[in-house]
Scaffold this active site. Structure first.
Site, PDB file in Angstrom:
ATOM      1  CG  ASP A 263     -13.487  21.709  -8.935  1.00 10.71           C
ATOM      2  OD1 ASP A 263     -13.890  20.697  -8.503  1.00 10.71           O
ATOM      3  OD2 ASP A 263     -13.375  21.881  -9.952  1.00 10.71           O
ATOM      4  CD1 TRP A 264     -14.812  16.549  -3.857  1.00 12.36           C
ATOM      5  CD2 TRP A 264     -15.601  18.498  -4.276  1.00 12.36           C
ATOM      6  NE1 TRP A 264     -15.961  16.595  -3.617  1.00 12.36           N
ATOM      7  CE2 TRP A 264     -16.719  17.835  -3.703  1.00 12.36           C
ATOM      8  CE3 TRP A 264     -16.309  19.904  -5.065  1.00 12.36           C
ATOM      9  CZ2 TRP A 264     -17.988  18.098  -3.319  1.00 12.36           C
ATOM     10  CZ3 TRP A 264     -17.432  20.128  -4.695  1.00 12.36           C
ATOM     11  CH2 TRP A 264     -18.345  19.498  -4.026  1.00 12.36           C
TER      12      TRP A 264
END
Length: 760
Positions: A263-264
């Site tokens: 995930d970012w």
């Protein structure tokens, strides 16, 4: 004799090994490995590592020299995000990147239709390809553990079986149409508060039986090509470097052969991440860039590990045909075929909770209809933090009603209440007491004015359509709701409306549970119409006027009060104060205008970073049924404009071995006057188990369409192997061979037929 005996032992071991391998999923991605060997042999270390991190915000690199295209990601999961600048969060401002807004996750789950989930995936894939992307960041399939979860609207269900069926449909729909899925968020991302720091402490049985089955199904049944690791920790390890989750369970146990992206901003290490199975760090290269090259040269990471991570990416890259930039973005993203899918899902998702005979609307006398509520005109494609959809259009409830009713009634509208709005800047700036007081006074004045206008309108009407619920500012990524009460003073408003005009039909446009203690008794009909996409207003209007019968079913339990739900009842949630969100910090760091500044707050006294899942498997209806706690509306509940009769429950046998399949059949008849769909559900109750189980568990269901007076024999199958439990001592799936009561009905709270069988 010794040699002969040894030969027999070896032969038996080979047979057992082959049996195990035969049961393990074999991914279609493995067909590319021979070709990949040749590619990797030509690559330098720098080229390999360059594939393991972001190139741009939504792009990771290929190898141009060898003809390997970059991997392009489309943010989802309920619509393709607008085109962004390569190195920031600012949109490019194009016109033709306007996409179809598909109903969000809980709406899709309310259809109880794997077939519609497949269509949904097909639509998402088509628009992703039009934009030249390779992988959609979806489906989002974590279990809805808490009613207040900020992403409850985006996730599917509180039940692993229902979630699994829909997740597989979505996955196949996407990948059958030339796009890879990125199943998210793996795993146990069940809250938004402190998601970037929280450590989930969960028993392995509950993890395997409740939280992981939807992910497992996308691999073993859907052959998912991509996964996204979650922000949180599980049992002490960050998900992006969790060897048990990524290597042992995902790859070894399930046979996943594709790629895992973070995930970012969710990567935390170099050596740990790449060894544990992370393929791509997004959206930067803090850990899997130069630091990884240095680690290889220092002997901390072998080049064989790097080769394996590259191999897993290349498998997906070779399976998904890249679209040249010269062919992408040549026409509007949203297309009529996808808009039709959005309507089909929306129309089958609307849940009718209550109807005292007021629906469908009677328009013969040309009534005056007062439409009250900001959500009548509120768009839901965007509004909070995180993924949103820049829609080509979005039909609001008011627009849908005007379109479908036309001159058959007079519609008058009043806003009624002031909707919650989202401010990114407010997340990082604490208001002074004076500012808070001033804002409160302003809101009070606005509320009084809007209430007065609404009461004047309802006094003139024959019928009131109250359009309330949440919006995307209330339910938003990055933070959980503090409660489940209707926002903006809606309860007080509807009390005042009822005193003037009691003919109220209430529609809640929410993606998650609300407290219904006030609105339910004051409404002659009550519906949930979700964040229902570009065609949501048309679908709602078609249900209200009777063009179609409502057929959605609740994908979660609606509790009498929030404190009855398991994580709250046991004091497991909330865990303490709220820290700054990891994604919000990431966005603020890249804000080109420098308008927002992340501020580090002092650590709260109560530790917010440990989430104890001591309710174990008792999530959702499993908790309420087992603990005998009354609910407002049960899991699987939903009414139609007709009635159904269940009868003649049969099974093909009365005793079943562990490798057999329980074949269930029963007769379903439409005993009313309207064509409608029924969602017949089969639950299993263990009569004399050897281990603890919830009171009952969903194990099969079927959506059946019937004309008035029509009957059908519904046939369903339950493999006995699907009734196993995870034995933590043996670290394996085990059978619990006991007596079973098969419960067939219309919801978890409405069992119509029962039959006992025995597992042996």
């Amino acid at each position: 004799m010794k040699i002969a005996g040894l030969t027999i032992v070896i032969a038996m071991l080979l047979i057992l090994t082959n049996q195990v391998n035969a049961q393990k999923h074999v991914s279609s991605l493995l067909q590319y490995d021979k070709q990949i060997d040749g590619i990797i042999s030509q690559m330098t270390l720098d080229e390999k590592v360059n594939m393991l991190h972001a190139k741009f915000m939504f792009v990771s690199a290929g190898v141009e020299r060898l003809g390997i295209a970059d991997m392009r990601y489309a943010d989802g999961p309920f619509g393709v995000r607008e085109e962004m600048q390569p190195k920031g969060w600012m949109p490019l401002g194009w016109e033709n990147d306007k996409a179809t807004f598909f109903p969000t996750g809980s709406a899709l789950a309310a259809t109880w239709s794997p077939e519609l989930a497949y269509s949904y995936g097909t639509g998402m894939a088509r628009e992703t390809r039009l934009r030249g992307k390779d992988m959609i960041l979806g489906p989002a399939i974590n279990i809805q553990r808490i009613p207040t979860g900020g992403r409850t609207y985006e996730y599917l269900s509180e039940d692993p079986f229902l979630s699994s069926k829909l997740a597989v449909g979505y996955t196949k729909g996407v990948q059958d149409n030339g796009v890879a899925v990125c199943v998210k968020h793996f795993a146990l991302n069940n809250q938004e508060n402190n998601r970037g720091t929280v450590n989930v402490i969960v028993g392995e049985r509950a993890m395997r039986e409740i939280y992981l089955p939807p992910f497992r199904a996308t691999v073993e049944e859907g052959d998912a090509y991509g996964f996204m690791s979650a922000y949180n920790k599980v049992n002490g390890w960050w998900c992006a470097e969790n060897d048990i989750l990524l290597n042992k369970i995902l790859r070894q146990d399930w046979g996943f052969a594709g790629m895992v992206i973070s995930d970012w901003g969710g990567t935390h290490s170099t050596v740990g991440s790449v060894k544990a199975g992370l393929n791509v760090e997004m959206p930067d290269q803090k850990f899997l860039g130069q630091a990884l090259i240095d680690s290889v040269k220092a002997g901390k990471v072998s080049e064989e590990v790097i080769n394996q991570r590259v191999r897993e990416i290349l498998r997906v890259r070779l399976a998904i045909k890249p679209i040249p930039e010269t062919e992408a973005n040549k026409e509007m993203t949203s297309q009529p075929a996808q808009q039709k899918i959005a309507y089909q899902v929306a129309s089958k998702s609307i849940v009718l909770l209550k109807n005292d005979g007021i629906l469908p609307l009677q328009l013969k006398s040309k009534p005056v209809i007062a439409v009250i509520g900001a959500n009548a005109t509120q768009i839901m494609g965007s509004g909070g933090m995180g993924a949103g959809v820049k829609t080509l259009y979005e039909i609001t409830p008011l627009e849908g009603l005007k379109s479908r009713i036309g001159d058959k009634a007079e519609i008058i509208f009043a806003q009624g209440y002031d909707p919650v709005t989202f401010s990114f800047a407010d997340m990082f700036r604490k208001k002074t007491p004076e500012e808070v007081e001033k804002k409160a006074q302003e809101k009070k004045i606005i509320a009084e004015k809007l209430t007065k206008e609404a009461l004047e309108v309802v006094a003139k009407a024959n019928l009131v359509l109250f359009i309330g619920g949440d919006n995307r500012a209330v339910e938003t990524e990055g933070s959980d709701r503090k409660d489940i009460f209707l926002p903006s003073g809606q309860d007080e408003l509807i009390k005042k409306i009822a005193a003037v005009n009691p003919n109220i039909v209430t529609v809640l446009t929410s993606g998650a549970p609300n407290d219904l203690n006030v609105v339910n008794p004051l409404s002659k009909a009550l519906l949930i119409s979700w964040f229902n996409g570009s065609e949501g207003g048309n679908a709602l209007a078609d249900v209200l006027v009777g063009n179609i019968s409502p057929s959605g079913r609740l994908p979660f339990t609606l509790p009498v009060k929030l404190e009855d739900s398991p994580a709250y009842a046991l004091g497991n949630y909330p865990q303490g104060g709220k820290n700054a969100d990891v994604f919000a910090n990431l966005v603020s760091e890249t804000d080109p205008a420098g308008k927002t500044q992340a501020k580090k707050e002092d650590k709260p006294k109560d530790d917010p970073n440990t989430a104890l899942y001591s309710e174990e498997s008792l999530v959702g209806y499993r908790w309420f049924d087992t603990k005998k706690i009354q609910v407002m509306y049960p899991f699987g509940y939903g009414l139609t404009y007709t009635t159904f009769q269940y009868s003649n429950l049969k099974t093909n046998k009365v005793k079943y071995g562990k490798d057999e399949v329980i074949a269930v059949s029963f007769e379903l008849k439409n005993t009313g006057k309207s064509i409608a769909d029924e969602v017949a559900q089969v639950y299993v109750h263990r009569v004399n188990p050897s281990v603890e189980w919830p009171e009952k568990e969903l194990k099969e269901f079927s959506r059946v369409s019937l004309n008035p007076g029509e009957s059908k024999i519904v046939k369903l199958e339950i493999p006995v192997k699907n009734l196993q439990y995870w034995n933590e001592t043996k670290q394996a799936w085990n059978d619990d061979l006991c007596k079973l009561e098969l419960l067939v009905g219309a919801s978890a709270g409405d069992v119509k037929l029962k039959k006992e069988v025995t597992l042996r």
